[in-house]
Design a protein around this motif. Structure first.
Motif, PDB file in Angstrom:
ATOM      1  N   LEU A 217       0.831  -1.202   0.000  1.00 31.45           N
ATOM      2  CA  LEU A 217       0.000   0.000   0.000  1.00 31.45           C
ATOM      3  C   LEU A 217       0.868   1.255   0.000  1.00 31.45           C
ATOM      4  N   LEU A 218       1.690   1.416   1.013  1.00 29.62           N
ATOM      5  CA  LEU A 218       2.704   2.468   1.031  1.00 29.62           C
ATOM      6  C   LEU A 218       4.031   1.775   0.750  1.00 29.62           C
ATOM      7  N   LEU A 219       4.454   1.841  -0.478  1.00 26.70           N
ATOM      8  CA  LEU A 219       5.534   0.976  -0.950  1.00 26.70           C
ATOM      9  C   LEU A 219       6.835   1.262  -0.220  1.00 26.70           C
ATOM     10  N   HIS A 220       7.679   0.223  -0.143  1.00 27.80           N
ATOM     11  CA  HIS A 220       8.885   0.281   0.671  1.00 27.80           C
ATOM     12  C   HIS A 220       9.812   1.416   0.266  1.00 27.80           C
ATOM     13  N   ALA A 221       9.731   1.864  -0.982  1.00 24.06           N
ATOM     14  CA  ALA A 221      10.559   2.994  -1.417  1.00 24.06           C
ATOM     15  C   ALA A 221      10.265   4.246  -0.609  1.00 24.06           C
ATOM     16  N   GLN A 222       9.049   4.369  -0.099  1.00 25.56           N
ATOM     17  CA  GLN A 222       8.724   5.519   0.732  1.00 25.56           C
ATOM     18  C   GLN A 222       9.504   5.490   2.043  1.00 25.56           C
ATOM     19  N   GLY A 223       9.852   4.289   2.482  1.00 28.31           N
ATOM     20  CA  GLY A 223      10.700   4.181   3.657  1.00 28.31           C
ATOM     21  C   GLY A 223      12.083   4.771   3.417  1.00 28.31           C
ATOM     22  N   ARG A 224      12.600   4.584   2.205  1.00 25.60           N
ATOM     23  CA  ARG A 224      13.900   5.188   1.891  1.00 25.60           C
ATOM     24  C   ARG A 224      13.792   6.707   1.882  1.00 25.60           C
ATOM     25  N   ARG A 225      12.666   7.221   1.415  1.00 19.17           N
ATOM     26  CA  ARG A 225      12.462   8.672   1.439  1.00 19.17           C
ATOM     27  C   ARG A 225      12.383   9.169   2.884  1.00 19.17           C
ATOM     28  N   ALA A 226      11.712   8.412   3.735  1.00 16.42           N
ATOM     29  CA  ALA A 226      11.631   8.788   5.139  1.00 16.42           C
ATOM     30  C   ALA A 226      13.022   8.828   5.773  1.00 16.42           C
ATOM     31  N   ARG A 227      13.853   7.885   5.381  1.00 12.88           N
ATOM     32  CA  ARG A 227      15.207   7.845   5.940  1.00 12.88           C
ATOM     33  C   ARG A 227      16.010   9.079   5.531  1.00 12.88           C
ATOM     34  N   GLN A 228      15.793   9.554   4.315  1.00 14.07           N
ATOM     35  CA  GLN A 228      16.478  10.758   3.857  1.00 14.07           C
ATOM     36  C   GLN A 228      15.991  11.993   4.603  1.00 14.07           C
ATOM     37  N   LEU A 229      14.682  12.056   4.855  1.00 11.92           N
ATOM     38  CA  LEU A 229      14.105  13.238   5.487  1.00 11.92           C
ATOM     39  C   LEU A 229      14.287  13.252   6.995  1.00 11.92           C
ATOM     40  N   LEU A 230      14.416  12.082   7.606  1.00 11.91           N
ATOM     41  CA  LEU A 230      14.566  11.979   9.057  1.00 11.91           C
ATOM     42  C   LEU A 230      15.812  11.160   9.383  1.00 11.91           C
ATOM     43  N   PRO A 231      16.989  11.707   9.079  1.00 10.29           N
ATOM     44  CA  PRO A 231      18.222  10.920   9.252  1.00 10.29           C
ATOM     45  C   PRO A 231      18.535  10.593  10.706  1.00 10.29           C
ATOM     46  N   GLY A 232      17.928  11.292  11.655  1.00  7.13           N
ATOM     47  CA  GLY A 232      18.192  11.001  13.062  1.00  7.13           C
ATOM     48  C   GLY A 232      17.389   9.847  13.610  1.00  7.13           C
ATOM     49  N   ALA A 233      16.472   9.317  12.819  1.00  7.39           N
ATOM     50  CA  ALA A 233      15.643   8.212  13.291  1.00  7.39           C
ATOM     51  C   ALA A 233      16.358   6.880  13.126  1.00  7.39           C
ATOM     52  N   ARG A 234      15.928   5.922  13.918  1.00  8.21           N
ATOM     53  CA  ARG A 234      16.373   4.550  13.739  1.00  8.21           C
ATOM     54  C   ARG A 234      15.424   3.883  12.757  1.00  8.21           C
ATOM     55  N   PHE A 235      15.961   3.245  11.721  1.00  9.33           N
ATOM     56  CA  PHE A 235      15.149   2.601  10.686  1.00  9.33           C
ATOM     57  C   PHE A 235      15.313   1.098  10.764  1.00  9.33           C
ATOM     58  N   ILE A 236      14.182   0.399  10.704  1.00  8.03           N
ATOM     59  CA  ILE A 236      14.162  -1.046  10.870  1.00  8.03           C
ATOM     60  C   ILE A 236      13.291  -1.662   9.780  1.00  8.03           C
ATOM     61  N   PRO A 237      13.812  -2.571   8.969  1.00 11.04           N
ATOM     62  CA  PRO A 237      12.949  -3.320   8.048  1.00 11.04           C
ATOM     63  C   PRO A 237      12.192  -4.399   8.812  1.00 11.04           C
ATOM     64  N   LEU A 238      10.975  -4.657   8.380  1.00  5.63           N
ATOM     65  CA  LEU A 238      10.174  -5.727   8.956  1.00  5.63           C
ATOM     66  C   LEU A 238      10.039  -6.821   7.899  1.00  5.63           C
ATOM     67  N   PRO A 239      10.933  -7.802   7.901  1.00  4.47           N
ATOM     68  CA  PRO A 239      10.948  -8.808   6.837  1.00  4.47           C
ATOM     69  C   PRO A 239       9.631  -9.578   6.748  1.00  4.47           C
ATOM     70  N   ASP A 240       9.152  -9.747   5.526  1.00  2.00           N
ATOM     71  CA  ASP A 240       7.981 -10.569   5.238  1.00  2.00           C
ATOM     72  C   ASP A 240       6.695 -10.018   5.862  1.00  2.00           C
ATOM     73  N   CYS A 241       6.691  -8.722   6.208  1.00  3.92           N
ATOM     74  CA  CYS A 241       5.510  -8.093   6.800  1.00  3.92           C
ATOM     75  C   CYS A 241       4.875  -7.133   5.799  1.00  3.92           C
ATOM     76  N   GLY A 242       3.566  -6.991   5.901  1.00  9.90           N
ATOM     77  CA  GLY A 242       2.840  -6.097   5.030  1.00  9.90           C
ATOM     78  C   GLY A 242       2.630  -4.731   5.646  1.00  9.90           C
ATOM     79  N   HIS A 243       1.630  -4.014   5.110  1.00  8.78           N
ATOM     80  CA  HIS A 243       1.396  -2.640   5.545  1.00  8.78           C
ATOM     81  C   HIS A 243       0.944  -2.579   6.999  1.00  8.78           C
ATOM     82  N   VAL A 244       0.100  -3.507   7.410  1.00 12.19           N
ATOM     83  CA  VAL A 244      -0.320  -3.611   8.810  1.00 12.19           C
ATOM     84  C   VAL A 244       0.380  -4.843   9.376  1.00 12.19           C
TER      85      VAL A 244
END
Length: 269
Positions: A217-244
């Protein structure tokens, strides 16, 4: 405003915010895991689930939602809780962090990091799901009892809908169909595009952003954009998980939320 909510557990307060069209019960797979270490407050947002709508004339915007949530928390005697949200709730969590209202914010596939094509794509899928919810509930309930049908019906929202309780999914579709805040909230989301997302979040508010690798729904590429805009955050992939992701991997999601709401937060990046 008295918002419908579930409150359980003991420890630092952790507010849980669902996504558009959803309800507090979306957090059920992780509630007991969280309540073992936190006082958990899972809330139905105004105009969703069993909560009342916003007062007439008050728009469904981020600011209106945060003002309502602030009043609600004050009525419970809670100040600056930890907050975690999914999708729309993730956007609210990040905005609350920007306003200094929370002790930490954890966002699971938060809204707001799309550009216009991404918004239109997500809005189209959500409207399609809502249209499908107009089919007779007896038919939806019958289909939901089949794991294969659950994958077809809910595969855009969940990574593994076959793992979820069919009766809860049927009630989810009813909540989506009957949510009076859906249309206004979805329209307001168009203004929450990534290039407008503010980055001025206080340095003393730990941020965690987690994204399902199977989010359709909100494709994973948007997560990369979030990482660029909020570089101070901790980013974690959720393997094999969907939008909810809460029902896809409850143990992983609970661990991310507990770590994100710990103080101090260990190691950003």
């Amino acid at each position: 405003m008295d918002l419908v909510h579930e409150r359980r557990g003991d420890g630092p307060p952790l507010l849980l915010l669902h996504g558009i069209g959803h309800r507090w019960q979306g957090w059920k797979p992780v509630l007991d895991l969280l309540a073992a270490e936190r006082e958990v407050i899972a809330v139905d947002l105004p105009g969703f689930g069993a909560s009342p709508t916003l007062p007439p004339g008050l728009p469904y915007t981020v600011d209106s939602a945060l003002d309502t949530l602030s009043d609600f928390l004050a009525s419970l005697g809670i100040e600056r809780p930890h907050v975690a949200g999914n999708s729309l709730g993730g956007l609210f969590a990040l905005r609350a962090a920007q306003r200094g209202l929370v002790s930490s914010a954890t966002a699971l596939s938060p809204a707001g990091f799309y550009r216009l094509p991404g918004y239109l794509y997500a809005a189209g899928l959500l409207n399609l799901h809502r249209a499908a919810a107009r089919t007779p509930e007896s038919l939806r309930a019958s289909l939901a009892r089949s794991p294969q049908a659950r994958r077809l019906m809910f595969g855009v929202i969940y990574g593994h809908p076959e793992r979820l309780d069919p009766s809860e999914l049927t009630l989810d579709t009813r909540a989506l169909l009957n949510a009076p805040g859906f249309r206004q909230t979805l329209r307001a989301g168009r203004a929450e595009q990534a290039h407008r997302f503010p980055t001025a979040i206080p340095a003393d508010v730990p941020l965690t952003i987690a994204w399902g690798t199977r989010d359709r729904l909100l494709l994973h590429a948007q997560g990369r954009r979030a990482r660029q805009l909020l570089p101070g955050a901790r980013f974690i992939p959720l393997p094999d998980c969907g939008h909810v992701p809460m029902g896809d991997n409850p143990a992983l999601v609970a661990r991310v939320l507990l770590e994100g709401s710990s103080s101090p937060l260990l190691g950003a990046g």
